[in-house]
Write a protein that holds these residues in place. Structure first.
Motif, short mmCIF file in Angstrom:
data_model
loop_
_atom_site.label_atom_id
_atom_site.label_comp_id
_atom_site.label_asym_id
_atom_site.label_seq_id
_atom_site.Cartn_x
_atom_site.Cartn_y
_atom_site.Cartn_z
N GLU A 377 33.82 48.83 56.32
CA GLU A 377 32.61 48.26 55.72
C GLU A 377 32.99 47.45 54.48
OE1 GLU A 377 31.49 52.25 53.09
OE2 GLU A 377 30.14 51.54 54.66
N ILE A 378 32.06 46.58 54.09
CA ILE A 378 32.28 45.68 52.96
C ILE A 378 31.49 46.16 51.76
CG2 ILE A 378 32.06 43.30 52.13
CD1 ILE A 378 32.23 42.41 55.06
N GLN A 379 32.15 46.29 50.63
CA GLN A 379 31.49 46.67 49.38
C GLN A 379 31.64 45.56 48.35
OE1 GLN A 379 32.87 50.43 47.89
NE2 GLN A 379 32.04 51.60 49.61
N MET A 380 30.59 45.37 47.56
CA MET A 380 30.57 44.32 46.55
C MET A 380 30.40 44.94 45.18
SD MET A 380 27.74 41.28 46.00
CE MET A 380 26.61 42.43 45.20
N SER A 381 31.07 44.36 44.17
CA SER A 381 30.88 44.79 42.79
C SER A 381 30.76 43.57 41.90
CB SER A 381 32.05 45.68 42.34
OG SER A 381 33.27 44.97 42.40
N GLN A 382 29.76 43.60 41.02
CA GLN A 382 29.52 42.47 40.13
C GLN A 382 30.59 42.40 39.04
OE1 GLN A 382 26.80 40.14 40.40
NE2 GLN A 382 28.25 39.12 39.04
N GLY A 383 31.03 41.19 38.75
CA GLY A 383 32.02 40.99 37.71
C GLY A 383 31.38 40.84 36.35
N ARG A 384 32.08 40.15 35.44
CA ARG A 384 31.63 40.03 34.06
C ARG A 384 30.39 39.16 33.93
NH1 ARG A 384 36.60 37.57 31.03
NH2 ARG A 384 35.10 37.55 29.31
N ALA A 386 27.36 36.56 36.58
CA ALA A 386 26.81 36.37 37.92
C ALA A 386 27.72 35.55 38.82
CB ALA A 386 25.43 35.71 37.83
N ASP A 387 28.64 34.78 38.25
CA ASP A 387 29.50 33.92 39.04
C ASP A 387 30.87 34.51 39.31
OD1 ASP A 387 27.86 31.67 39.61
OD2 ASP A 387 28.01 31.05 37.52
N VAL A 388 31.05 35.78 38.98
CA VAL A 388 32.28 36.50 39.32
C VAL A 388 31.89 37.75 40.10
CG1 VAL A 388 34.31 37.71 38.47
CG2 VAL A 388 33.51 35.67 37.28
N VAL A 389 32.32 37.82 41.35
CA VAL A 389 31.98 38.95 42.21
C VAL A 389 33.25 39.38 42.95
CG1 VAL A 389 30.46 39.82 44.02
CG2 VAL A 389 29.68 37.95 42.56
N GLU A 390 33.47 40.67 43.04
CA GLU A 390 34.61 41.20 43.78
C GLU A 390 34.12 41.92 45.03
OE1 GLU A 390 37.06 43.63 41.31
OE2 GLU A 390 38.01 41.90 40.33
N TYR A 391 34.95 41.86 46.08
CA TYR A 391 34.60 42.46 47.37
C TYR A 391 35.76 43.30 47.87
CZ TYR A 391 30.93 38.90 47.43
OH TYR A 391 29.85 38.10 47.11
N LEU A 392 35.42 44.39 48.54
CA LEU A 392 36.41 45.26 49.17
C LEU A 392 36.01 45.52 50.61
CD1 LEU A 392 36.97 48.03 46.45
CD2 LEU A 392 38.57 46.22 47.07
N VAL A 393 36.98 45.47 51.51
CA VAL A 393 36.80 45.98 52.86
C VAL A 393 37.41 47.37 52.87
CG1 VAL A 393 37.29 45.65 55.30
CG2 VAL A 393 36.89 43.66 53.83
N ILE A 394 36.58 48.38 53.16
CA ILE A 394 36.99 49.79 53.00
C ILE A 394 36.96 50.49 54.35
CG2 ILE A 394 36.34 51.99 51.97
CD1 ILE A 394 35.36 50.53 49.57
N LEU A 395 37.96 51.30 54.60
CA LEU A 395 38.04 52.13 55.79
C LEU A 395 38.32 53.57 55.35
CD1 LEU A 395 38.10 52.36 58.90
CD2 LEU A 395 40.58 51.96 58.77
N ASN A 396 37.40 54.46 55.69
CA ASN A 396 37.53 55.87 55.32
C ASN A 396 37.74 56.05 53.82
OD1 ASN A 396 37.34 56.60 58.07
ND2 ASN A 396 39.56 56.34 58.34
#
Length: 578
Positions: A377-384, A386-396
């Motif tokens: 699944e894909i998770q998103m986290s806001q950066g410092r 609105a124009d900086v966003v980080e994403y993770l593809v996570i398994l287990n």
């Protein structure tokens, strides 16, 4: 570049930059041609040069400017202004347009009008961000698709630009750059998630998006250390330009110089991209090296300039019908396979809201990576901001892929600073410069697999060439009492974004039974189409779909004195010498 550019407005330009590679200089006049015995020299006011014509003004091409790191503002602005609605009209009025006839009984096509050397075949491509911007300008009753039909009628219909001008010329085909975007997304995902790109040298990770020409120009001139990270996949504008020029020249048997391609884009920097030596026929049909050949995109105009283009022919864009019945179907493209690709019956759609308004390369890569690992699944986290966003593809619960989005030059500067390699200290036992804040054994942002980089905060719907909230056409339609403020600007951008994403519900989803569909895009269909394009033209995809970058260095204006000469000068100043 945030304001409409025109030769008449640019009164801030005084001279090229100090390090301009084409400095203003006075050259000795050419020797006079030898005169025959029957000729008589006429001397006015005692000077044989009095009758000579004035010297031509200095000429600096946009290609010259892109080869120089000395100017980044006014000089480029003047050169960019040369690609304008006025150039479109002058080119349309230069000669009768070439006319494609066919298909005949054997399925072949022919071209009429080739005897006129100035005649050209006109084609155009339109970006979805421009359609969204024009739709918001027209009002809530006009959708992005309606705005696209209005543009189609303006450029292609007899009641549009063709009703005026010397030759009543029109564009033979008007295509949607979304189809090229789908191809660039598939190629980009392969580049990031595979060991190498298709026929191209794979960039280093983290791979950085290269579809924004403002960002690319900035990197080439100021941060060459990031060039090895730039994606080699052409932008949708560049890919579409190459496709149209190669396919039409091959199928119709005419040189690419007889094909004139107009791109309608949300950004002035797209004019810089169109002028790159890496995007000419010298690369795909020549030696494979950048050169000053025929450009794949001859002219770029922005959303604002579309209004000027229409007004120049006495047309109000807002009065052009945008319903489906008013738009004639496209003429047959000389290659039936590419016709289906360029004019899909299902239509095209913009990526969903989660993908942003810049074409969605990051979103497609994330979706493709998640599809490779069922259960992730894909998770998103806001950066410092609105124009900086980080994403993770996570398994287990464990991250298997990390990516980010950096919009706006303020954030871009932070990104390239992190990517800058550490320098060795010259002091005995000293630590490398730039490594103080980095974890041991890691270079900055190495954990990112991909970063979507765009120069404009908010993405491409907020491009510098878009119609803004304080433009007269919007102020008049909105009935603002005074000058629009920051809140009105945010509301206006929200309207443009709403128009950009409005087509999702009406779009028919692609059949995903084949299992290779990601975000409505079939990878196998794109791969087969690209392979057909390569086979039909006889050119490898490494030349058709990929590009290159180079560090921009200018020696003009710099001190070229060698170390030995510096020593001699220093010795002379202190009384010594050799």
């Amino acid at each position: 570049m945030s304001a409409i550019l025109s030769v008449d407005d640019l009164n801030d330009f005084i001279s090229p930059g100090v390090a301009c590679i084409k400095p203003i200089e006075t050259l000795p006049s050419a020797p006079p041609a030898p005169s025959s015995a029957d000729e008589t020299e006429v001397i006015l006011d005692g000077s044989p040069q009095a009758a000579a014509a004035a010297a031509d003004p200095a000429q600096i091409s946009l290609t010259d400017c892109l080869a120089c790191s000395g100017c980044v503002t006014s000089a480029e602005a003047v050169l960019v202004s040369l690609q304008s609605h006025a150039e479109v009209l002058s080119t349309l009025d230069a000669a009768p347009a070439l006319r494609v006839v066919g298909p005949d009984a054997a399925g072949g096509f022919s071209v009429e009008g080739l005897e006129d050397e100035d005649a050209k075949l006109f084609v155009a491509s339109v970006s979805p961000q421009t359609r969204a911007n024009l739709a918001a300008t027209c009002g809530a009753h006009v959708s992005e698709r309606d705005a696209g039909r209005m543009l189609d009628n303006l450029l292609r219909a007899p009641t549009g630009l063709a009703k005026g001008g010397r030759w009543h010329n029109r564009f033979a085909w008007v295509v949607d750059t979304n189809v090229a975007r789908e191809a660039s997304l598939v190629l980009g995902a392969d580049e990031v998630l595979s060991t190498s790109g298709a026929g191209a040298t794979a960039p280093s990770q983290p791979i950085l998006a290269s579809a924004c020409p403002g960002w690319v120009c900035y990197a080439e001139k100021t941060h060459p250390h990031v060039l090895g990270h730039l994606s080699r996949v052409k932008s949708p504008q560049a890919l579409m330009g190459t496709l149209l020029k190669t396919a039409l020249s091959r199928k119709l048997g005419i040189p690419p110089s007889r094909i004139w391609h107009l791109a309608v884009m949300p950004c002035f920097d797209k004019k810089l991209e169109a002028s790159r030596e890496e995007l000419t026929d010298e690369v795909w049909d020549g030696a494979g090296l950048p050169g000053r050949g025929v450009r794949d995109v001859d002219c770029v105009i922005t959303s604002k300039e579309i209004l000027m283009l229409a007004e120049s022919r006495g047309i109000s864009l807002f009065d052009i019908p945008g319903d489906q019945l008013s738009t004639p179907p496209p003429e047959p493209f000389p290659d039936s396979r590419l016709h289906d690709f360029l004019f899909p019956q299902r239509g095209t759609r913009n990526p969903p809201r989660a993908a942003g308004s810049s074409g969605g390369p990051l979103y497609h890569i994330l979706q493709s990576r998640a599809a490779q690992t069922p259960g992730s699944e894909i998770q998103m986290s806001q950066g410092r901001n609105a124009d900086v966003v980080e994403y993770l593809v996570i398994l287990n619960g464990e991250p298997i892929f990390k990516a980010a989005r950096y919009y706006g030059f303020r954030n871009i500067q932070n990104l390239v600073r992190k990517l800058k390699p550490a320098r060795s200290s010259r002091m005995p036992g000293g630590r490398p410069f730039g490594s103080a804040r980095r974890p041991a054994g890691k270079s900055a942002s190495l954990e990112y697999g991909y970063v979507e980089v765009m120069a404009c905060p908010g993405g491409c719907t907020n491009g510098g060439g878009q119609i803004k909230v304080d433009d007269p056409v919007v102020v008049e339609r909105k009935n603002f009492a005074g000058k629009p403020g920051p809140q009105e600007q945010r509301d206006w951008l929200s309207e443009v974004d709403e128009a950009y994403f409005s087509g999702d519900e009406a779009w028919r989803e692609v059949d995903a039974s084949s299992g290779d569909v990601v975000g409505g895009i079939s990878r196998s269909y794109i791969d087969d189409t690209l392979a057909h394009w390569s086979d039909m033209t006889g050119i490898g995809l490494d030349r058709l779909a990929f590009t290159s970058y180079r560090e921009v260095i200018s020696d003009v204006g710099r001190d070229k004195t060698t170390d030995a000469e510096k020593v001699v000068r220093l010795a002379g100043k202190i009384g010594g010498g050799w």
